[in-house]
Design a protein around this motif. Sequence first.
Motif, short mmCIF file in Angstrom:
data_model
loop_
_atom_site.label_atom_id
_atom_site.label_comp_id
_atom_site.label_asym_id
_atom_site.label_seq_id
_atom_site.Cartn_x
_atom_site.Cartn_y
_atom_site.Cartn_z
N GLN A 112 2.05 19.79 10.54
CA GLN A 112 1.89 18.42 11.03
C GLN A 112 2.56 17.44 10.06
O GLN A 112 1.90 16.58 9.48
CB GLN A 112 0.40 18.10 11.20
CG GLN A 112 -0.33 19.03 12.14
CD GLN A 112 -1.82 18.79 12.18
OE1 GLN A 112 -2.27 17.66 12.40
NE2 GLN A 112 -2.60 19.83 11.95
N PRO A 113 3.88 17.54 9.86
CA PRO A 113 4.54 16.73 8.84
C PRO A 113 4.55 15.24 9.13
O PRO A 113 4.51 14.43 8.20
CB PRO A 113 5.96 17.29 8.81
CG PRO A 113 6.16 17.92 10.16
CD PRO A 113 4.81 18.46 10.53
N ARG A 114 4.60 14.86 10.41
CA ARG A 114 4.62 13.42 10.72
C ARG A 114 3.31 12.76 10.31
O ARG A 114 3.29 11.67 9.71
CB ARG A 114 4.91 13.19 12.20
CG ARG A 114 6.30 13.61 12.62
CD ARG A 114 6.65 13.15 14.01
NE ARG A 114 7.93 13.71 14.44
CZ ARG A 114 9.11 13.24 14.07
NH1 ARG A 114 9.17 12.18 13.28
NH2 ARG A 114 10.22 13.82 14.50
N GLU A 115 2.21 13.41 10.65
CA GLU A 115 0.92 12.84 10.23
C GLU A 115 0.80 12.87 8.71
O GLU A 115 0.24 11.96 8.10
CB GLU A 115 -0.25 13.60 10.86
CG GLU A 115 -1.58 12.95 10.51
CD GLU A 115 -2.80 13.68 11.06
OE1 GLU A 115 -3.93 13.24 10.77
OE2 GLU A 115 -2.61 14.70 11.76
N LEU A 134 3.11 12.37 6.57
CA LEU A 134 3.81 11.19 6.05
C LEU A 134 2.96 9.93 6.21
O LEU A 134 2.90 9.08 5.32
CB LEU A 134 5.15 11.01 6.76
CG LEU A 134 6.25 12.00 6.37
CD1 LEU A 134 7.46 11.83 7.29
CD2 LEU A 134 6.65 11.82 4.91
N GLU A 135 2.29 9.81 7.35
CA GLU A 135 1.44 8.64 7.59
C GLU A 135 0.28 8.62 6.60
O GLU A 135 -0.07 7.56 6.06
CB GLU A 135 0.91 8.67 9.02
CG GLU A 135 1.99 8.48 10.08
CD GLU A 135 1.45 8.66 11.49
OE1 GLU A 135 0.22 8.89 11.62
OE2 GLU A 135 2.24 8.58 12.45
N GLN A 139 6.23 13.72 0.66
CA GLN A 139 7.34 13.15 1.42
C GLN A 139 8.53 14.11 1.45
O GLN A 139 9.21 14.23 2.47
CB GLN A 139 7.73 11.81 0.80
CG GLN A 139 6.65 10.75 0.96
CD GLN A 139 6.85 9.55 0.06
OE1 GLN A 139 7.53 9.62 -0.97
NE2 GLN A 139 6.23 8.42 0.42
N ALA A 153 7.57 17.09 3.81
CA ALA A 153 7.54 16.66 5.21
C ALA A 153 8.95 16.39 5.73
O ALA A 153 9.28 16.75 6.87
CB ALA A 153 6.67 15.41 5.34
N LEU A 186 10.93 18.17 8.87
CA LEU A 186 11.45 17.38 9.98
C LEU A 186 12.98 17.39 10.05
O LEU A 186 13.56 16.80 10.96
CB LEU A 186 10.95 15.93 9.87
CG LEU A 186 9.45 15.74 10.06
CD1 LEU A 186 9.03 14.34 9.62
CD2 LEU A 186 9.06 15.97 11.52
N ASP A 203 14.95 15.88 7.96
CA ASP A 203 15.46 14.58 7.55
C ASP A 203 16.04 14.71 6.14
O ASP A 203 15.34 14.49 5.14
CB ASP A 203 14.32 13.55 7.58
CG ASP A 203 14.80 12.13 7.33
OD1 ASP A 203 15.91 11.95 6.80
OD2 ASP A 203 14.04 11.18 7.66
#
Length: 497
Positions: A361-364, A366-367, A387, A390, A394, A396
Amino acid sequence: MTALRALALAGLLALSGAGAAQAPQPAPVPDAVLAKVRASDQAAGREDFSAAADRLAEALELPEGASLAPTAQRRLHAYIARYAAWSGDLPRGLRHARLTTGFADAELEDWAMHAYIARDLGLHDEVADTFREAFRRWPRQVRQDHDLDVAQAVWATDFDSPARYALLKTLYEGGFEWAWTGPADELWLDLALQHLARGEQAAAREVVAGITHPRLVIELLADRRYDAVRDPALTAEALPRLARRRADDLRARALLDSGVVGIQAEYASALLMLGENEDVVALAEQVAATIADNPFKGDVYVDQHEQLSWLYDRAGEALVRLGRKDEAIAMYRRAAATREDGQDNVSQVLTLAHHLVSAGQPREALEVAASVGRMSPFGRMVQASVQHRAALALGDQEAADAALGYLRDNREQGESVYAEALLDRGQDDAAAAALVANLENPVERGDTLYSVQRFRDSASLEPARDARWRAMLEREDVQAAINRHGRLLELPIHAPW
């Protein structure tokens, strides 16, 4: 702050005889001085702390102020120091804090304030010296109320600082212990290294002989620096017995001090070493139920806002080891949601973020990592490592490069964090070089040797990442560095967490 604001005025009124009936009565405080104190109190009530400090300084500059009893002068200096610090003028605060502790009747509260202001100014040796003197005067109260402050005073100094050595020696000779959990073996291992660095082998041998905490015994066994002073009969086979003894001791302490959740958190760590994961989860749920069932307002445990999150954190690890990964993430969420003294819980929030990356769950993640505000330099390194991981998950590349750049530029704040990031990046040679550099560094060596030891296998949220770590440890260059400075051990216990 509200309660403290009233103390300056109330304290001087008491000195003037208005608040005390005991004999002998001190000399009355002159009206001119009291007028300045009242003006200071009014300014503090408006939260104009700079003006509050100015009025008290003016009181001391009056001819009548110079004739005040020493205790009254000390209190004025103490509140000038507080108000100056609260207004952001730390140098002024420190000047008056130093004057405060120069009085013969200075109290522990004065010495602690002196240490806190010096700490905020980065004067770590002065903090160590200040707490050393405070412990010499009030050993029981410092142990009870400032044990963690004292530990931070030690660890914030440079390893070769004379102030660090002097503080450790004073603590050891004074029988210092943690307020709730007993022996301060973490400090004594540091003191043993201090003795060894000075060629004081007999003193080091005495200190080492009393260390029984399993984690620190592992360092004794793994680090060749201790070979000449530790008991040669001590082996890794003693660790299960020592872990059981520690668990039993902490359980007894928890029964005696049932209102201290920090003991429960340390007990949970001892149980993790023994592989008794179900008991860790049950302990955390029992504590949670006790808090939920409390019919009164207020905390059930005296240290609830400092230590509860650590118990939940260890329960999360226990659930991982039991293979209950969804429940583990839920427990880590519970730990992260537990606030510390009304502030965000930085350590557990960042731990949750790391585990969210591991759980896919990398997006969460980051949040969650971005939600953390003020943190230590090491905390910022951990945030950057989240960061980095994550961003890699992703795809990125730009964000991953930026995070790794931060870790590289600030690696002295967390060498191990940087080495792990290189391994996550697939830069195995660079990761191995960073690990070797940590082993060559005497300050980093103990923790690094501990990190490479072979504990009993436990389930993980990300076994592939763990496998990459183990593969790096098998490299010839890493093995050579480990053998130069220590040894790899097959340990008959699990990692504490």
